[in-house]
Design an enzyme around this catalytic site. Structure first.
Site, PDB file in Angstrom:
ATOM      1  N   ASP A  73     -31.384 -38.277  43.965  1.00 52.86           N
ATOM      2  CA  ASP A  73     -30.166 -37.867  43.265  1.00 52.86           C
ATOM      3  C   ASP A  73     -30.192 -38.430  41.847  1.00 52.86           C
ATOM      4  O   ASP A  73     -30.311 -39.633  41.645  1.00 52.86           O
ATOM      5  CB  ASP A  73     -28.950 -38.402  44.032  1.00 52.86           C
ATOM      6  CG  ASP A  73     -27.628 -37.888  43.478  1.00 52.86           C
ATOM      7  OD1 ASP A  73     -27.606 -37.321  42.372  1.00 52.86           O
ATOM      8  OD2 ASP A  73     -26.613 -38.064  44.169  1.00 52.86           O
ATOM      9  N   HIS A 110     -28.879 -33.992  44.238  1.00 48.11           N
ATOM     10  CA  HIS A 110     -27.440 -34.237  44.332  1.00 48.11           C
ATOM     11  C   HIS A 110     -26.701 -33.179  45.144  1.00 48.11           C
ATOM     12  O   HIS A 110     -25.934 -33.509  46.042  1.00 48.11           O
ATOM     13  CB  HIS A 110     -26.845 -34.322  42.931  1.00 48.11           C
ATOM     14  CG  HIS A 110     -25.406 -34.766  42.917  1.00 48.11           C
ATOM     15  ND1 HIS A 110     -25.007 -36.018  43.332  1.00 48.11           N
ATOM     16  CD2 HIS A 110     -24.263 -34.118  42.547  1.00 48.11           C
ATOM     17  CE1 HIS A 110     -23.693 -36.132  43.216  1.00 48.11           C
ATOM     18  NE2 HIS A 110     -23.214 -34.998  42.745  1.00 48.11           N
ATOM     19  N   SER A 162     -20.121 -35.389  46.256  1.00 45.13           N
ATOM     20  CA  SER A 162     -19.968 -35.890  44.904  1.00 45.13           C
ATOM     21  C   SER A 162     -18.589 -36.554  44.742  1.00 45.13           C
ATOM     22  O   SER A 162     -18.272 -37.470  45.495  1.00 45.13           O
ATOM     23  CB  SER A 162     -20.190 -34.744  43.895  1.00 45.13           C
ATOM     24  OG  SER A 162     -20.333 -35.237  42.598  1.00 45.13           O
TER      25      SER A 162
END
Length: 445
Positions: free
Chosen positions: A359, A393, A268
């Site tokens: 995601d 994600h 991330s």
């Protein structure tokens, strides 16, 4: 006898595929021996290690429900359940026996673990204390096929699997060196070992689980905090890449680190920081970028008193709120300013891009495609790409439960992260092996 066994089997499969809540199912004669759950190779293992779950002492073709549960460090409960039918010998082996319903179906040896779901909605399982306590997964077996809310009061048998984050002999050393704040993990043995820096998502603080698990596999790892930890800034506008350069020099010069450079891994927000490290710091020889962006997300980024990126921004008005109150933020990210794209073509090392194709935090696959396009345009072929369908994600180490939705620390709302539990879990297992192989290949040179 064969037609009778076949008849019982058809009946068992039919009933367990369509269990009716609260309706008792046919009970089979109790076996003479007591029911027991065996965990192989040991009830105690590392968190990223698979476990063999077997049951013996059941009646032939007996219908049972297997339940798993754990409490995290905040006493939040996670649980899962699956329906099984014993074989003609009264045994179950999750490596071969299919689940007929519940939280997952089919042959899934670790299904009880990756399908663990929070009782309190939108809770993500995070392990902070990696040194002194495991995550203990309780496994219970019950007669019949039942939903979690209707299980009998007493299980037929129970077992506890302690899943640890540090192997025996692994050293954990807090780091306060210059500006650097973090934790160093050194594998047992003489070494030296390949060195890897781990950078986590934007929420701040210090998470050590990825670093400790990597160190168990023979890497000297530095879990690096970068804001909202110890005396590091809490309110951040711009991050200084010089801080990460200090961390690279610290790790590279450590006597337990081998090679001409170090590796870095980030997810991330941590992924775009690792990408920036690879682009500007030549001692970063191997970079793993998990569901990252091609510019600095949220914070600006500067290096040697020059602003590299103003930061990726978002427009909250494009957020979609479901009836459940969970937000879809996949369209809130603004277009990337071309002048702020990280100059990844300057990378001297090799990059492994990993993208979950579903995601919902942002379009990770698109960013990877754009990064690869830019690298190719500049004649840089030092990269590898892993795309995972059905994956969201938070791609974690193996057997972390799939997180459908949780609190977003930037947008201050519960958001969905995308993907589905089965495919996401498979991606975590495969990518973890690929990450280790990548670091070994590049950093052993």
């Amino acid at each position: 006898m064969l037609p009778l066994v076949s008849s019982y089997l058809r009946q068992a499969v039919s009933l367990s595929l369509y269990p009716r809540a609260g309706l008792p199912l046919p009970l089979y004669p109790r076996a003479a021996m007591s029911v027991s759950i065996q965990l192989q190779p040991s009830p105690r293992c590392l968190f990223d290690e698979p476990l063999e779950v077997r049951v013996s002492g059941l009646s032939p073709l007996q219908q049972v429900t297997l339940k798993a549960w754990l409490r995290d460090e905040k006493e939040q409960l996670f649980h899962s359940a699956a329906f099984y039918t014993a074989d003609p010998r009264g045994q179950l082996d999750l490596a071969h026996s299919p689940s007929l319903g519940g939280h997952y179906t089919g042959v899934q040896p670790m299904g009880l673990f990756w399908s663990l779901s929070p009782v309190t909605p939108f809770t993500r399982l995070v392990k902070r204390d990696v040194a002194t306590s495991p995550l203990s997964v309780h496994i219970e077996i019950f007669e019949g096929h039942w939903s979690l809310g209707q299980l009998p009061a007493q299980p037929l048998a129970t077992a506890i699997n302690q899943r640890w984050f540090m192997k025996e002999g692994l050293l954990r050393i807090p780091v306060r060196e210059g500006r650097i704040r973090g934790t160093l993990f050194i594998p047992p043995g003489n070494g030296p070992f390949p060195g890897v820096i781990s950078v986590n998502e934007i929420k701040g603080g210090l998470l050590e689980y990825r670093s400790s698990l990597l160190a168990n596999h023979g890497f000297t790892t530095l879990a690096l905090a970068y804001h909202n930890y110890d005396d590091l800034p809490k309110g951040v506008i711009n991050l200084d890449l010089g801080y990460f350069e200090e961390a690279v020099h610290f790790l590279k010069q450590h006597p337990k680190v081998k090679g001409l450079g170090v590796g870095a891994i980030g997810i991330s927000k941590g992924a775009d920081l690792v990408l920036s490290m690879a682009a500007f710091l030549p001692d970063v020889r191997a970079a793993v970028v998990i569901n990252g962006c091609i510019t600095s997300a949220e914070f600006g980024l500067s290096f040697k008193n020059k602003l590299i990126s103003t930061g990726l921004r978002h427009t909250v008005s494009r957020m979609k709120i479901a009836d459940s109150g969970v937000a879809d933020v996949s369209e809130v990210i603004n277009e990337v300013d071309k002048g702020s794209i990280i100059p990844i073509e300057n990378t001297k090392g090799t990059i492994l891009f990993i993208a979950g194709e579903e995601d919902k935090n942002w379009n990770s696959k698109h960013y990877v495609d754009e990064a690869v396009k830019r690298l190719k345009e500049h004649g840089n072929d030092r990269f590898e790409v892993l795309h995972y369908r059905g994956s969201g994600h938070y791609l974690e180490p193996p057997f972390f439960p799939f997180c459908y939705a949780s609190y977003h620390s930037v947008l201050n709302i519960c958001t969905k992260w995308g993907g589905n539990a089965k495919d996401h879990s498979s991606a975590q297992v495969e990518s973890w092996q690929k990450i280790q192989a990548f670091f070994r290949k590049i950093l052993h040179q």
